[in-house]
Design a protein around this motif. Structure first.
Motif, PDB file in Angstrom:
ATOM      1  N   THR A 109      10.455  75.806 -53.800  1.00  0.00           N
ATOM      2  CA  THR A 109      11.781  76.402 -53.703  1.00  0.00           C
ATOM      3  C   THR A 109      12.067  77.749 -53.391  1.00  0.00           C
ATOM      4  O   THR A 109      11.293  78.808 -53.771  1.00  0.00           O
ATOM      5  CB  THR A 109      12.196  75.969 -55.415  1.00  0.00           C
ATOM      6  N   TYR A 110      13.072  77.862 -52.535  1.00  0.00           N
ATOM      7  CA  TYR A 110      13.334  79.081 -52.030  1.00  0.00           C
ATOM      8  C   TYR A 110      15.005  78.980 -51.670  1.00  0.00           C
ATOM      9  O   TYR A 110      15.592  78.108 -51.692  1.00  0.00           O
ATOM     10  CB  TYR A 110      12.609  79.739 -51.009  1.00  0.00           C
ATOM     11  N   HIS A 111      15.569  80.265 -51.333  1.00  0.00           N
ATOM     12  CA  HIS A 111      17.066  80.233 -50.922  1.00  0.00           C
ATOM     13  C   HIS A 111      16.802  80.409 -49.318  1.00  0.00           C
ATOM     14  O   HIS A 111      16.149  81.232 -48.820  1.00  0.00           O
ATOM     15  CB  HIS A 111      17.647  81.113 -51.632  1.00  0.00           C
ATOM     16  N   ASP A 112      17.793  79.588 -48.738  1.00  0.00           N
ATOM     17  CA  ASP A 112      17.881  79.763 -47.167  1.00  0.00           C
ATOM     18  C   ASP A 112      18.786  80.939 -46.821  1.00  0.00           C
ATOM     19  O   ASP A 112      19.328  81.664 -47.817  1.00  0.00           O
ATOM     20  CB  ASP A 112      18.306  78.274 -46.681  1.00  0.00           C
ATOM     21  N   LYS A 113      19.329  81.044 -45.557  1.00  0.00           N
ATOM     22  CA  LYS A 113      19.863  82.195 -45.339  1.00  0.00           C
ATOM     23  C   LYS A 113      21.428  82.298 -45.783  1.00  0.00           C
ATOM     24  O   LYS A 113      22.005  83.301 -45.875  1.00  0.00           O
ATOM     25  CB  LYS A 113      20.080  82.386 -43.582  1.00  0.00           C
ATOM     26  N   ASN A 114      21.669  81.068 -46.020  1.00  0.00           N
ATOM     27  CA  ASN A 114      23.176  80.811 -46.663  1.00  0.00           C
ATOM     28  C   ASN A 114      23.197  81.107 -48.289  1.00  0.00           C
ATOM     29  O   ASN A 114      24.201  80.797 -48.902  1.00  0.00           O
ATOM     30  CB  ASN A 114      23.724  79.565 -46.310  1.00  0.00           C
ATOM     31  N   GLY A 115      22.050  81.405 -48.817  1.00  0.00           N
ATOM     32  CA  GLY A 115      21.840  81.667 -49.929  1.00  0.00           C
ATOM     33  C   GLY A 115      21.718  80.102 -51.336  1.00  0.00           C
ATOM     34  O   GLY A 115      21.933  80.055 -52.187  1.00  0.00           O
ATOM     35  N   VAL A 116      21.450  79.298 -50.215  1.00  0.00           N
ATOM     36  CA  VAL A 116      21.290  77.854 -50.975  1.00  0.00           C
ATOM     37  C   VAL A 116      20.167  77.623 -51.499  1.00  0.00           C
ATOM     38  O   VAL A 116      18.989  77.903 -50.432  1.00  0.00           O
ATOM     39  CB  VAL A 116      22.044  76.627 -50.042  1.00  0.00           C
ATOM     40  N   ALA A 117      19.618  77.021 -52.658  1.00  0.00           N
ATOM     41  CA  ALA A 117      18.566  76.904 -53.010  1.00  0.00           C
ATOM     42  C   ALA A 117      17.957  75.440 -52.395  1.00  0.00           C
ATOM     43  O   ALA A 117      18.563  74.336 -52.378  1.00  0.00           O
ATOM     44  CB  ALA A 117      18.576  76.574 -54.606  1.00  0.00           C
ATOM     45  N   VAL A 118      16.802  75.753 -51.960  1.00  0.00           N
ATOM     46  CA  VAL A 118      16.018  74.384 -51.151  1.00  0.00           C
ATOM     47  C   VAL A 118      14.853  74.344 -51.719  1.00  0.00           C
ATOM     48  O   VAL A 118      13.892  75.351 -52.038  1.00  0.00           O
ATOM     49  CB  VAL A 118      15.971  74.930 -49.707  1.00  0.00           C
ATOM     50  N   THR A 119      14.307  73.124 -51.836  1.00  0.00           N
ATOM     51  CA  THR A 119      12.898  72.634 -52.344  1.00  0.00           C
ATOM     52  C   THR A 119      12.164  71.805 -51.285  1.00  0.00           C
ATOM     53  O   THR A 119      12.949  70.762 -50.876  1.00  0.00           O
ATOM     54  CB  THR A 119      13.178  71.697 -53.508  1.00  0.00           C
ATOM     55  N   GLN A 120      11.229  72.393 -50.627  1.00  0.00           N
ATOM     56  CA  GLN A 120      10.488  71.756 -49.666  1.00  0.00           C
ATOM     57  C   GLN A 120       8.974  71.631 -49.944  1.00  0.00           C
ATOM     58  O   GLN A 120       8.357  72.250 -50.986  1.00  0.00           O
ATOM     59  CB  GLN A 120      10.596  72.347 -48.291  1.00  0.00           C
ATOM     60  N   ASP A 121       8.501  70.360 -49.347  1.00  0.00           N
ATOM     61  CA  ASP A 121       6.987  70.286 -49.121  1.00  0.00           C
ATOM     62  C   ASP A 121       6.451  71.089 -48.179  1.00  0.00           C
ATOM     63  O   ASP A 121       6.400  70.600 -46.872  1.00  0.00           O
ATOM     64  CB  ASP A 121       6.838  68.629 -48.827  1.00  0.00           C
ATOM     65  N   PHE A 122       5.617  72.143 -48.681  1.00  0.00           N
ATOM     66  CA  PHE A 122       4.812  72.888 -47.582  1.00  0.00           C
ATOM     67  C   PHE A 122       3.707  72.069 -47.167  1.00  0.00           C
ATOM     68  O   PHE A 122       3.083  72.803 -46.321  1.00  0.00           O
ATOM     69  CB  PHE A 122       4.488  74.300 -48.180  1.00  0.00           C
ATOM     70  N   LEU A 123       3.542  71.170 -47.397  1.00  0.00           N
ATOM     71  CA  LEU A 123       2.181  70.265 -46.891  1.00  0.00           C
ATOM     72  C   LEU A 123       2.565  69.502 -45.520  1.00  0.00           C
ATOM     73  O   LEU A 123       1.809  69.047 -44.736  1.00  0.00           O
ATOM     74  CB  LEU A 123       1.515  69.247 -47.844  1.00  0.00           C
ATOM     75  N   GLN A 124       3.960  69.655 -45.403  1.00  0.00           N
ATOM     76  CA  GLN A 124       4.643  68.786 -44.247  1.00  0.00           C
ATOM     77  C   GLN A 124       4.801  69.599 -42.849  1.00  0.00           C
ATOM     78  O   GLN A 124       5.323  70.768 -43.304  1.00  0.00           O
ATOM     79  CB  GLN A 124       5.749  68.114 -44.559  1.00  0.00           C
ATOM     80  N   PRO A 125       4.363  69.166 -41.742  1.00  0.00           N
ATOM     81  CA  PRO A 125       4.738  69.936 -40.454  1.00  0.00           C
ATOM     82  C   PRO A 125       6.201  70.175 -40.246  1.00  0.00           C
ATOM     83  O   PRO A 125       6.952  69.214 -40.704  1.00  0.00           O
ATOM     84  CB  PRO A 125       3.892  69.238 -39.632  1.00  0.00           C
ATOM     85  N   GLY A 126       6.491  70.913 -39.528  1.00  0.00           N
ATOM     86  CA  GLY A 126       7.821  71.130 -39.186  1.00  0.00           C
ATOM     87  C   GLY A 126       8.759  72.510 -39.332  1.00  0.00           C
ATOM     88  O   GLY A 126      10.006  72.532 -38.970  1.00  0.00           O
ATOM     89  N   LEU A 127       8.335  73.158 -40.753  1.00  0.00           N
ATOM     90  CA  LEU A 127       8.967  74.386 -40.889  1.00  0.00           C
ATOM     91  C   LEU A 127       9.065  75.443 -39.827  1.00  0.00           C
ATOM     92  O   LEU A 127       9.766  76.417 -39.638  1.00  0.00           O
ATOM     93  CB  LEU A 127       8.367  75.258 -42.157  1.00  0.00           C
ATOM     94  N   LYS A 128       7.929  75.613 -38.754  1.00  0.00           N
ATOM     95  CA  LYS A 128       8.171  76.649 -37.806  1.00  0.00           C
ATOM     96  C   LYS A 128       8.170  76.039 -36.286  1.00  0.00           C
ATOM     97  O   LYS A 128       9.000  76.250 -35.574  1.00  0.00           O
ATOM     98  CB  LYS A 128       6.840  77.323 -37.729  1.00  0.00           C
ATOM     99  N   PHE A 129       7.402  74.761 -35.999  1.00  0.00           N
ATOM    100  CA  PHE A 129       7.375  74.199 -35.080  1.00  0.00           C
ATOM    101  C   PHE A 129       8.240  72.883 -35.079  1.00  0.00           C
ATOM    102  O   PHE A 129       7.814  71.847 -35.433  1.00  0.00           O
ATOM    103  CB  PHE A 129       5.796  73.749 -34.642  1.00  0.00           C
ATOM    104  N   LYS A 130       9.449  73.041 -34.697  1.00  0.00           N
ATOM    105  CA  LYS A 130      10.739  72.282 -34.819  1.00  0.00           C
ATOM    106  C   LYS A 130      11.012  71.792 -33.702  1.00  0.00           C
ATOM    107  O   LYS A 130      10.710  72.098 -32.471  1.00  0.00           O
ATOM    108  CB  LYS A 130      11.940  72.924 -35.614  1.00  0.00           C
ATOM    109  N   PRO A 131      11.402  70.498 -33.539  1.00  0.00           N
ATOM    110  CA  PRO A 131      11.829  69.625 -32.446  1.00  0.00           C
ATOM    111  C   PRO A 131      12.730  70.632 -31.761  1.00  0.00           C
ATOM    112  O   PRO A 131      13.569  71.382 -32.339  1.00  0.00           O
ATOM    113  CB  PRO A 131      12.607  68.332 -32.904  1.00  0.00           C
ATOM    114  N   PRO A 132      13.172  70.334 -30.593  1.00  0.00           N
ATOM    115  CA  PRO A 132      12.605  69.572 -29.672  1.00  0.00           C
ATOM    116  C   PRO A 132      11.242  70.196 -28.849  1.00  0.00           C
ATOM    117  O   PRO A 132      10.595  69.274 -28.393  1.00  0.00           O
ATOM    118  CB  PRO A 132      13.881  69.443 -28.370  1.00  0.00           C
TER     119      PRO A 132
END
Length: 520
Positions: free
Chosen positions: A217-240
């Motif tokens: 869990t962390y806060h995004d740039k808008n200050g909203v709390a986000v919970t994410q699975d860090f074992l899944q790809p896509g946080l840096k290497f995003k589409p397209p």
């Protein structure tokens, strides 16, 4: 005096004592550039590992994993696989065919002056990119650690730069080697201890560890709390373009290792090719263990400290030191930070000596003065002067970039330049009989221009509306480097280069005549 400052001063005192000891034994070009080729297999293996496991590895990759999870871990995989695959192919022929630098191998059967000029330019470019990353890490680390004493980022960068220059100017390759050996031992010890503390936090249960990683869990740039699975790809290497960017990064890391001047120069410090192979095995074991352990450093920081806490205490590069502070208190924080400091000093010393060796040996002696020294010891004097210049440039650029630039990302760019410019000409020189001087010059020039040009028009420089959509240029610049080398070769014939190919192959694979090439 704080514990952190005390540990820093102890490390600096020890390394300066080594430099004083080495200075007495660094008379002559062979001693300054290659430590008289008397480094043993295990010593060189530790030194190679010390050179390779840079601030990008310890600070940058840990930070990337802490902030971008699985995608950050792909940097670790890239660095590890790159070393295992490429250096097994390059280390032995390079040691047998060369003397001090990569350009010695190219000049063996090609026209030496144009090849050495371009190789020297390429070496200086790659070394400067790589060194800037280390200096950024050093400034951020030291200024955070000693913030109570009012030390600024700029002052920290200058201090590290001055120390690096002292090691190289006075101690040469022997001092650089032993600083790297000490650093490798400290880094592995610190990483193992920090990984142990992370596992202890989760009761030595991998199940609990990975469960926590799947719910960060962390806060995004808008200050909203986000919970994410860090074992899944896509946080840096995003589409397209995420998949292409990952492939591009992988290519840069995989092929760039064999073109990194400060890694290649290490194989000239051993007495023969057999020792070079032994040192590769030692380095593989140490490097392999280290990159596996970065999993605990990065994911440990994400789950135990949290992205929000790291962001307000120095940013991504400080993930591992802050994790150490949370788990082991101020003394452990000081110890891990001192190790990171040792890591940076060792790598910048290696980078500096490879850059100064290339300029002095390749450009000054062999290009400007046709392979002859005008006065005894002139080559070493020029190398020492080059050390001051390279150090000053790196310090200036690191200060301009500031402490927020991620060091792993900057090193990824250095790998891309090395893979695009240096690797094609090394491989083709060793394995293609038809290869000639125009091919080498055109390959080096194309690779350099393509990689740097693409970086300048990529999202990493052009923050809005980039012309080239990928952060790392490797996927395009590496093929262009090979293409330039092939086209340049096919434009002309060089019978002399073809005639010496058989001789090069025998020397590269058997070592016959290598002692002469080594300056004995």
């Amino acid at each position: 005096m704080s514990t952190a400052l005390l540990l820093f001063l102890i490390f600096i005192a020890v390394t300066l004592a080594i430099t004083y000891w080495a200075a007495k034994r660094s008379s002559g070009a062979s001693a300054f550039f290659t430590a008289n080729r008397q480094i043993t297999g295990w010593q060189n293996g530790l030194a190679v590992a010390g050179d390779y496991m840079s601030a990008a590895s310890f600070l940058g990759i840990a930070g990337m994993i802490a902030f971008q999870g699985y995608d950050g871990f792909m940097y670790s995989v890239g660095f590890l696989v790159a070393y295992l695959t490429v250096l097994l192919i390059v280390a032995e022929p390079l040691r047998n065919a060369g003397k001090y630098t990569m350009a010695d191998v190219l000049a063996y059967r090609l026209s030496p002056r144009p090849v050495r000029a371009m190789a020297s330019l390429s070496t200086l470019t790659v070394s400067t990119f790589y060194m800037i990353a280390q200096m950024v890490g050093a400034g951020a680390l030291v200024s955070l650690l000693l913030k109570d004493s009012g030390l600024s980022y700029q002052t920290a960068v200058i201090g590290v730069g001055v120390l690096m220059i002292i090691y190289v100017v006075f101690g040469g390759m022997l001092a650089t080697t032993w600083v790297q050996i000490i650093k490798a031992v400290l880094l592995m010890g610190g990483t193992l201890l920090l990984s142990f503390f992370v596992l202890a936090h989760f009761d030595f249960s991998f199940g609990n560890f990975f469960e926590a990683i799947s719910r960060v869990t962390y806060h995004d740039k808008n200050g909203v709390a986000v919970t994410q699975d860090f074992l899944q790809p896509g946080l840096k290497f995003k589409p397209p373009y995420g998949a292409l960017d990952l492939i591009s990064l992988g290519m840069a890391l995989l092929f760039g290792t064999a073109g990194l001047p400060h890694i290649l120069v290490r194989f000239y410090t051993v007495p023969d090719a057999k020792t070079a192979r032994v040192s590769v095995v030692w380095a593989m074991v140490i490097i392999g263990a280290f990159y596996i352990l970065t999993t605990f450093l990065g994911f440990g920081a994400a789950t135990i400290v949290g992205r929000d806490q790291i962001a307000v205490n120095g940013g991504t590069n400080m993930s591992a030191p802050i994790l150490a502070q949370v788990l082991g208190g101020e003394i452990f924080f000081a110890f891990i930070s001192a190790i990171a400091f040792a890591t940076i000093l060792a790598v910048v010393a290696g980078l500096t000596i490879s850059a100064s060796t290339s300029f002095a040996h390749d450009f000054y002696t062999n290009v400007l003065h046709h392979g002859k020294e005008r006065r005894p010891g002139e080559e070493v004097r020029v190398a020492r002067i080059t050390t001051f210049v390279v150090g000053a440039v790196s310090i200036a650029i690191a200060i301009v970039l500031g402490p927020t630039a991620n060091v792993a990302f900057l090193v990824g760019l250095a790998f891309a330049v090395a893979a695009s410019a240096n690797l094609p000409v090394i491989v083709l020189s060793l394995f293609w009989k038809r290869f000639n001087t125009s091919g080498a010059v055109m390959g080096l020039a194309t690779g350099l221009v393509a990689s740097i040009g693409l970086i300048l028009i990529s999202p990493s420089v052009m923050k809005t509306d980039p012309i080239f959509p990928l952060d790392n240029p490797g996927i395009l610049s590496i093929p262009l480097g090979f293409l330039g080398a092939v086209v340049g070769t096919l434009m002309s014939r060089e019978p002399q280069a073809e005639a010496k190919f058989a001789e090069l192959i025998v020397r590269a694979n058997t070592g016959i005549g290598a002692e002469k090439a080594g300056g004995h």
